[in-house]
Design a protein around this motif. Structure first.
Motif, PDB file in Angstrom:
ATOM      1  N   THR A   2       9.589  36.415  -9.683  1.00  0.00           N
ATOM      2  CA  THR A   2      11.332  35.691 -10.555  1.00  0.00           C
ATOM      3  C   THR A   2      12.341  36.927  -9.665  1.00  0.00           C
ATOM      4  N   PRO A   3      13.241  37.393  -9.619  1.00  0.00           N
ATOM      5  CA  PRO A   3      14.845  38.515  -9.287  1.00  0.00           C
ATOM      6  C   PRO A   3      13.759  39.850  -9.500  1.00  0.00           C
ATOM      7  N   ASP A   4      13.237  39.442 -10.750  1.00  0.00           N
ATOM      8  CA  ASP A   4      12.972  40.982 -11.918  1.00  0.00           C
ATOM      9  C   ASP A   4      12.133  41.943 -11.250  1.00  0.00           C
ATOM     10  N   ASN A   5      10.886  40.650 -10.147  1.00  0.00           N
ATOM     11  CA  ASN A   5      10.299  41.623  -9.525  1.00  0.00           C
ATOM     12  C   ASN A   5       9.799  41.224  -8.077  1.00  0.00           C
ATOM     13  N   GLY A   6      10.919  41.152  -7.618  1.00  0.00           N
ATOM     14  CA  GLY A   6      11.295  40.879  -6.122  1.00  0.00           C
ATOM     15  C   GLY A   6      10.277  39.761  -6.156  1.00  0.00           C
ATOM     16  N   PHE A   7      10.401  38.815  -6.337  1.00  0.00           N
ATOM     17  CA  PHE A   7       9.665  37.958  -6.114  1.00  0.00           C
ATOM     18  C   PHE A   7       8.027  37.974  -5.454  1.00  0.00           C
ATOM     19  N   PHE A   8       8.125  39.553  -5.822  1.00  0.00           N
ATOM     20  CA  PHE A   8       6.519  39.339  -5.552  1.00  0.00           C
ATOM     21  C   PHE A   8       5.810  39.542  -7.044  1.00  0.00           C
ATOM     22  N   PRO A   9       4.043  38.570  -7.204  1.00  0.00           N
ATOM     23  CA  PRO A   9       3.617  39.088  -8.338  1.00  0.00           C
ATOM     24  C   PRO A   9       2.744  40.002  -8.388  1.00  0.00           C
ATOM     25  N   ASP A  10       3.269  40.334 -10.318  1.00  0.00           N
ATOM     26  CA  ASP A  10       2.371  41.344 -10.660  1.00  0.00           C
ATOM     27  C   ASP A  10       0.614  40.707 -10.611  1.00  0.00           C
ATOM     28  N   LEU A  11       0.088  41.490  -9.485  1.00  0.00           N
ATOM     29  CA  LEU A  11      -1.553  41.621  -8.940  1.00  0.00           C
ATOM     30  C   LEU A  11      -2.281  41.946 -10.511  1.00  0.00           C
ATOM     31  N   SER A  12      -1.751  42.481 -11.241  1.00  0.00           N
ATOM     32  CA  SER A  12      -2.504  42.912 -12.748  1.00  0.00           C
ATOM     33  C   SER A  12      -3.102  42.528 -13.657  1.00  0.00           C
ATOM     34  N   ASN A  13      -1.868  40.554 -13.765  1.00  0.00           N
ATOM     35  CA  ASN A  13      -1.530  40.162 -14.678  1.00  0.00           C
ATOM     36  C   ASN A  13      -2.210  39.062 -13.859  1.00  0.00           C
ATOM     37  N   VAL A  14      -2.537  38.650 -13.062  1.00  0.00           N
ATOM     38  CA  VAL A  14      -3.023  37.795 -12.298  1.00  0.00           C
ATOM     39  C   VAL A  14      -4.994  37.818 -12.369  1.00  0.00           C
ATOM     40  N   SER A  15      -5.645  36.523 -13.118  1.00  0.00           N
ATOM     41  CA  SER A  15      -7.045  37.228 -12.879  1.00  0.00           C
ATOM     42  C   SER A  15      -7.647  36.056 -11.964  1.00  0.00           C
ATOM     43  N   GLU A  16      -8.739  36.170 -11.620  1.00  0.00           N
ATOM     44  CA  GLU A  16      -9.315  36.403 -10.573  1.00  0.00           C
ATOM     45  C   GLU A  16      -9.796  34.702 -10.339  1.00  0.00           C
ATOM     46  N   THR A  54      -0.406  44.238   1.854  1.00  0.00           N
ATOM     47  CA  THR A  54      -1.579  44.760   1.732  1.00  0.00           C
ATOM     48  C   THR A  54      -2.146  44.768   0.698  1.00  0.00           C
ATOM     49  N   LYS A  55      -1.304  44.786  -0.655  1.00  0.00           N
ATOM     50  CA  LYS A  55      -1.781  44.442  -1.972  1.00  0.00           C
ATOM     51  C   LYS A  55      -1.972  43.142  -2.460  1.00  0.00           C
ATOM     52  N   LEU A  56      -1.590  42.259  -1.853  1.00  0.00           N
ATOM     53  CA  LEU A  56      -2.117  40.847  -1.618  1.00  0.00           C
ATOM     54  C   LEU A  56      -3.480  41.079  -1.308  1.00  0.00           C
ATOM     55  N   VAL A  57      -3.865  41.434   0.441  1.00  0.00           N
ATOM     56  CA  VAL A  57      -5.158  41.457   0.456  1.00  0.00           C
ATOM     57  C   VAL A  57      -6.176  41.932  -0.160  1.00  0.00           C
ATOM     58  N   PHE A  77      -6.238  43.063  -2.817  1.00  0.00           N
ATOM     59  CA  PHE A  77      -6.829  42.425  -4.683  1.00  0.00           C
ATOM     60  C   PHE A  77      -7.401  40.623  -4.558  1.00  0.00           C
ATOM     61  N   ALA A  78      -7.738  39.810  -2.708  1.00  0.00           N
ATOM     62  CA  ALA A  78      -8.020  39.255  -2.856  1.00  0.00           C
ATOM     63  C   ALA A  78      -9.516  39.485  -2.045  1.00  0.00           C
ATOM     64  N   ILE A  97      -1.799  41.909   8.960  1.00  0.00           N
ATOM     65  CA  ILE A  97      -2.596  43.558   7.746  1.00  0.00           C
ATOM     66  C   ILE A  97      -4.016  43.735   7.950  1.00  0.00           C
ATOM     67  N   PRO A  98      -4.036  45.551   7.391  1.00  0.00           N
ATOM     68  CA  PRO A  98      -5.825  44.761   7.981  1.00  0.00           C
ATOM     69  C   PRO A  98      -6.285  44.071   6.871  1.00  0.00           C
ATOM     70  N   GLY A  99      -7.772  43.957   7.399  1.00  0.00           N
ATOM     71  CA  GLY A  99      -8.829  43.025   6.634  1.00  0.00           C
ATOM     72  C   GLY A  99      -8.296  42.142   6.107  1.00  0.00           C
ATOM     73  N   ALA A 100      -7.171  41.950   6.840  1.00  0.00           N
ATOM     74  CA  ALA A 100      -7.384  39.827   6.020  1.00  0.00           C
ATOM     75  C   ALA A 100      -7.941  38.635   6.866  1.00  0.00           C
ATOM     76  N   LYS A 101      -8.870  38.910   8.112  1.00  0.00           N
ATOM     77  CA  LYS A 101      -9.070  38.406   9.127  1.00  0.00           C
ATOM     78  C   LYS A 101     -10.438  37.875   7.651  1.00  0.00           C
ATOM     79  N   GLU A 102     -10.672  39.111   6.975  1.00  0.00           N
ATOM     80  CA  GLU A 102     -12.089  38.572   6.736  1.00  0.00           C
ATOM     81  C   GLU A 102     -11.176  38.108   4.848  1.00  0.00           C
ATOM     82  N   VAL A 103     -10.130  37.737   4.931  1.00  0.00           N
ATOM     83  CA  VAL A 103     -10.127  37.434   3.827  1.00  0.00           C
ATOM     84  C   VAL A 103      -8.728  36.323   3.577  1.00  0.00           C
TER      85      VAL A 103
END
Length: 469
Positions: free
Chosen positions: A227-241, A264-267, A269-270, A298-304
């Motif tokens: 949403t506009p409130d989170n800059g259109f990037f999800p709060d990954l702390s609230n995302v389940s596995e 970088t946060k997304l990678v 997290f994955a 992003i460093p490490g992305a090739k593995e995920v």
């Protein structure tokens, strides 16, 4: 047969078809073909045939097979978003046959493909009529020269090699092939809102539970609210596995591009959750700032991560059909088996490779002259985008997107997005896209596409000002 006689013969067939089962009848229960007129320029009309959603027939056939319907198909809600929009557009044209309807809805390109690209395809097509130039089946993974050109153009500094690249007939097709790769026993996560093909293909594959009307979500899908409130990037702390994360940047429909820090946060997290990211970079050429154009920056992305992309919105290949998917050799399943080897098996089983004519066009796209021509086309659509952004902003709307994508995401707080869609269509003869069609997070928004002829975009903005100022 002379040309005149041929035309008369076709006219007779069409006339006969109007009173027969040739058009709009005698087809499958979910689909009919509806012919309508699509004005592109004031002096030009193009008749096209669109596949649209239709209600099942009430009459029962005399014979039924014993084959049960795929129960997952019954989970899908209404029609697929864009055929439903086409159906409503067609109904509007029937109601107002003299209106000039302008489409800023579906993200279909409108400007001609640059000649440097079409001439290469024409040459390849002509060569097929010679013994020396003819070729039949090609490599399912794509022609070596094209794979090498994609690697050197888009992934030169991130360690992706030509053997990591699978050329295809488009990113959307590859999304479905990736669903086959992962199978039914995975849980996916999607941005909310997001391109509807991710969710619908997951439903068809059997990865989800039933549709929950109260929250407008399917069970067993993780909806990552953007949403506009989170800059259109999800709060990954609230995302389940989750097993597979579908992530599009720049995003369709919101037009937002994730920053390097966000990706970088997304990678990370994955990596922490053992997930695989399917990264859709179909709009990367529209990025105007320093946002990453590939997840592999992003460093490490090739593995995920897996990345899928397309020439559709870069070169106007929406009808030519050519894209690619990158599956790095470093990416492995939980048992250590390389993901690329299984995807290669999927490709070899389900696909005979992209058209050799289209691949000739793709190679021309990546020449020095072709890249310049593609950038010119992209810049044209970006200018359209700015015109639309300025129009809505001048009327006091909160407007998002536009800087890094050919989509403008306009907020109509407190209103149903389908109601806004209907209001704009009825009062201005403009086709947009209701935000709720991209997920519950899209409610209250409308997506406006910048793909259009300049005179149509200017006219559309004039009509919008008349309606909302």
């Amino acid at each position: 047969m002379s040309l005149t006689a041929a035309i008369q013969s076709v006219s007779a067939l069409v006339s006969s078809a109007k009173s027969s089962s040739f058009l709009g009848q005698g087809v499958g229960p979910e689909t009919r073909f509806t012919s309508f007129s699509m004005p592109l320029l004031p002096s030009r009309k193009l008749s096209v045939c669109k596949c649209v959603s239709a209600a099942p027939p009430t009459e029962q056939t005399a014979h039924k097979t014993k084959v049960a319907r795929n129960a997952n198909m019954a989970k899908l809600q209404a029609g697929y978003l864009f055929p439903e929009i086409a159906r409503r557009r067609s109904a509007h044209i029937s109601k107002y046959p003299d209106a000039k309807v302008i489409s800023l809805g579906i993200g279909d390109t409108t400007e001609p493909i640059p000649e440097v690209i079409t001439s290469a395809m024409a040459l390849r097509a002509k060569e097929l009529s010679t013994f020396e130039g003819y070729s039949g089946y090609g490599a399912e993974q794509g022609e070596k020269k094209l794979r090498a050109a994609i690697a050197s153009t888009y992934y030169k500094d991130v360690g992706i090699e030509e053997n990591d690249i699978f050329v295809s007939d488009g990113a959307k097709c590859d999304i479905s092939r990736l669903q086959l790769l992962f199978g039914a026993n995975v849980k996916i996560a999607v941005q909310d809102p997001s391109y509807p093909a991710y969710v619908d293909s997951s439903v068809i594959m059997g990865q989800t539970g039933l549709y929950q009307k109260d929250v407008e979500k399917f069970g067993n899908i993780e909806y990552m609210r953007c949403t506009p409130d989170n800059g259109f990037f999800p709060d990954l702390s609230n995302v389940s596995e989750t097993d597979v994360i579908y992530f599009c940047s720049p995003n369709n429909p919101t037009g937002s591009a994730a920053s390097r820090d966000q990706l970088t946060k997304l990678v990370n997290f994955a990596r922490a959750n053992g997930s695989i990211i399917v990264y859709d970079s179909a709009y990367s050429m529209y990025i105007s700032d320093d946002s990453p154009r590939s997840i592999f920056e992003i460093p490490g992305a090739k593995e995920v991560a897996i990345e899928t992309s397309s020439f559709s919105k870069f070169a106007g290949f929406t009808g030519v059909r050519l894209g690619w998917t990158v599956v790095p050799k470093e990416l492995v399943f939980s048992d250590g088996f390389p993901v690329a080897r299984d995807f290669n098996r999927i490709v070899c089983t389900c696909f005979n490779g992209a058209s050799n004519i289209a691949q000739a066009g793709g190679l021309a796209c990546l020449s020095e002259e072709g890249l310049k021509a593609m950038n010119n086309v992209v810049n044209f659509y970006k200018e359209n985008t700015q015109i639309i952004v300025n129009t809505f902003s001048s009327m006091g709307f909160n407007v998002y997107g536009g800087q890094n994508a050919p989509y403008v995401w306009v907020h109509f707080p407190g209103r149903s997005s389908w109601d806004v869609f209907a209001e704009i269509l009825e009062k201005t003869h403009l086709v947009t896209t209701p935000g709720s069609g991209f997920g519950p997070g899209g409610e209250g928004f409308v997506r406006v596409s910048a793909f259009g002829h300049r005179e149509n975009v200017l006219e559309a903005c004039r009509r919008l000002k008349q309606l909302y100022q």
